[in-house]
Design a protein around this motif. Structure first.
Motif, short mmCIF file in Angstrom:
data_model
loop_
_atom_site.label_atom_id
_atom_site.label_comp_id
_atom_site.label_asym_id
_atom_site.label_seq_id
_atom_site.Cartn_x
_atom_site.Cartn_y
_atom_site.Cartn_z
N ALA A 55 0.80 -1.18 -0.06
CA ALA A 55 0.05 0.18 -0.09
C ALA A 55 0.96 1.32 -0.02
O ALA A 55 0.43 2.29 0.31
CB ALA A 55 -1.04 -0.06 1.28
N GLY A 56 2.21 1.05 -0.35
CA GLY A 56 3.09 2.43 -0.34
C GLY A 56 2.94 3.06 -1.61
O GLY A 56 3.36 4.23 -1.80
N ARG A 57 2.25 2.59 -2.77
CA ARG A 57 2.18 3.19 -4.24
C ARG A 57 1.11 2.99 -4.80
O ARG A 57 0.52 1.81 -4.58
CB ARG A 57 3.58 2.71 -4.77
CG ARG A 57 3.58 3.38 -6.30
CD ARG A 57 4.66 2.54 -7.22
NE ARG A 57 4.61 3.08 -8.57
CZ ARG A 57 5.25 2.84 -9.55
NH1 ARG A 57 6.10 1.72 -9.17
NH2 ARG A 57 5.27 3.07 -10.58
N THR A 58 0.53 3.94 -5.37
CA THR A 58 -0.96 3.70 -5.86
C THR A 58 -0.68 4.40 -7.39
O THR A 58 0.19 5.22 -7.67
CB THR A 58 -1.85 4.40 -5.32
OG1 THR A 58 -1.61 5.93 -5.05
CG2 THR A 58 -2.17 3.73 -3.72
N SER A 59 -1.58 3.81 -8.11
CA SER A 59 -1.72 4.64 -9.56
C SER A 59 -3.05 4.76 -10.01
O SER A 59 -4.02 3.88 -9.60
CB SER A 59 -1.01 3.60 -10.59
OG SER A 59 -0.85 4.09 -11.99
N TYR A 60 -3.36 5.71 -10.67
CA TYR A 60 -4.63 6.11 -11.16
C TYR A 60 -4.80 6.47 -12.48
O TYR A 60 -3.66 7.36 -13.11
CB TYR A 60 -5.14 7.52 -10.26
CG TYR A 60 -5.43 7.12 -8.68
CD1 TYR A 60 -4.38 7.38 -7.97
CD2 TYR A 60 -6.61 6.54 -8.28
CE1 TYR A 60 -4.32 6.90 -6.59
CE2 TYR A 60 -6.67 6.05 -6.94
CZ TYR A 60 -5.63 6.46 -6.07
OH TYR A 60 -5.55 6.14 -4.63
N ALA A 61 -6.00 6.20 -13.22
CA ALA A 61 -6.30 6.74 -14.56
C ALA A 61 -6.32 8.40 -14.35
O ALA A 61 -6.81 8.86 -13.05
CB ALA A 61 -7.26 6.04 -14.95
N ASP A 62 -6.04 9.05 -15.29
CA ASP A 62 -6.13 10.46 -15.51
C ASP A 62 -7.48 10.78 -15.24
O ASP A 62 -7.81 11.78 -14.54
CB ASP A 62 -5.69 10.92 -16.76
CG ASP A 62 -4.04 11.07 -16.78
OD1 ASP A 62 -3.41 11.06 -17.92
OD2 ASP A 62 -3.49 10.83 -15.71
N SER A 63 -8.56 10.28 -15.67
CA SER A 63 -9.98 10.56 -15.70
C SER A 63 -10.46 10.43 -14.21
O SER A 63 -11.57 11.02 -14.01
CB SER A 63 -10.80 9.51 -16.52
OG SER A 63 -10.77 8.21 -16.19
N VAL A 64 -9.95 9.81 -13.33
CA VAL A 64 -10.29 9.53 -11.72
C VAL A 64 -9.37 10.17 -10.93
O VAL A 64 -9.84 10.31 -9.55
CB VAL A 64 -10.37 8.02 -11.51
CG1 VAL A 64 -11.39 7.59 -12.50
CG2 VAL A 64 -9.41 7.21 -11.48
#
Length: 122
Positions: A55-64
């Protein structure tokens, strides 16, 4: 073999919030990176968010980005997706998925839930 079950979908209005949850069983949850994907009618499945094992790194789509937050609880074997400021274009079936690698590529994920419907009305 990992089993994933999503919950929390529903019908909301634009601007509302919704929290999706995915419960995992059958494997060592803390071994897997987790992702959320969505698929709208007539469209391909698209990446929404992913979170690493620790849980130290996350990634998101630009749209959200800035509206959605992914989190996980390795003690409870769950991964959540908090969705704020929902828009009609967020309407889709949302799936959680598990993979050894941290990736946004749906083809890389080995395990999938059955999906939960999110509908955002304008």
């Amino acid at each position: 073999q990992v089993q994933l079950v999503e919950s929390g979908g529903g019908l909301v209005q634009a601007g509302d919030s919704l929290r999706l949850s995915c419960a995992a069983s059958g494997g060592i949850f803390s071994n897997y990176a987790m992702g959320w994907f969505r698929q709208a009618p007539g469209k391909e499945r698209e990446f929404v968010a992913a979170i690493m094992v620790r849980a130290g790194r996350t990634s998101y789509a630009d749209s959200v980005k800035g509206r959605f937050t992914i989190s996980r609880d390795n003690a409870k074997n769950t991964v959540d997706l908090q969705m704020n400021s929902l828009k009609p274009e967020d309407t889709a079936v949302y799936y959680c998925a598990a993979d050894i690698d941290f990736t946004s590529n749906a083809r890389r994920y080995d395990y999938w839930g059955q999906g939960t419907q999110v509908t955002v009305s304008s």
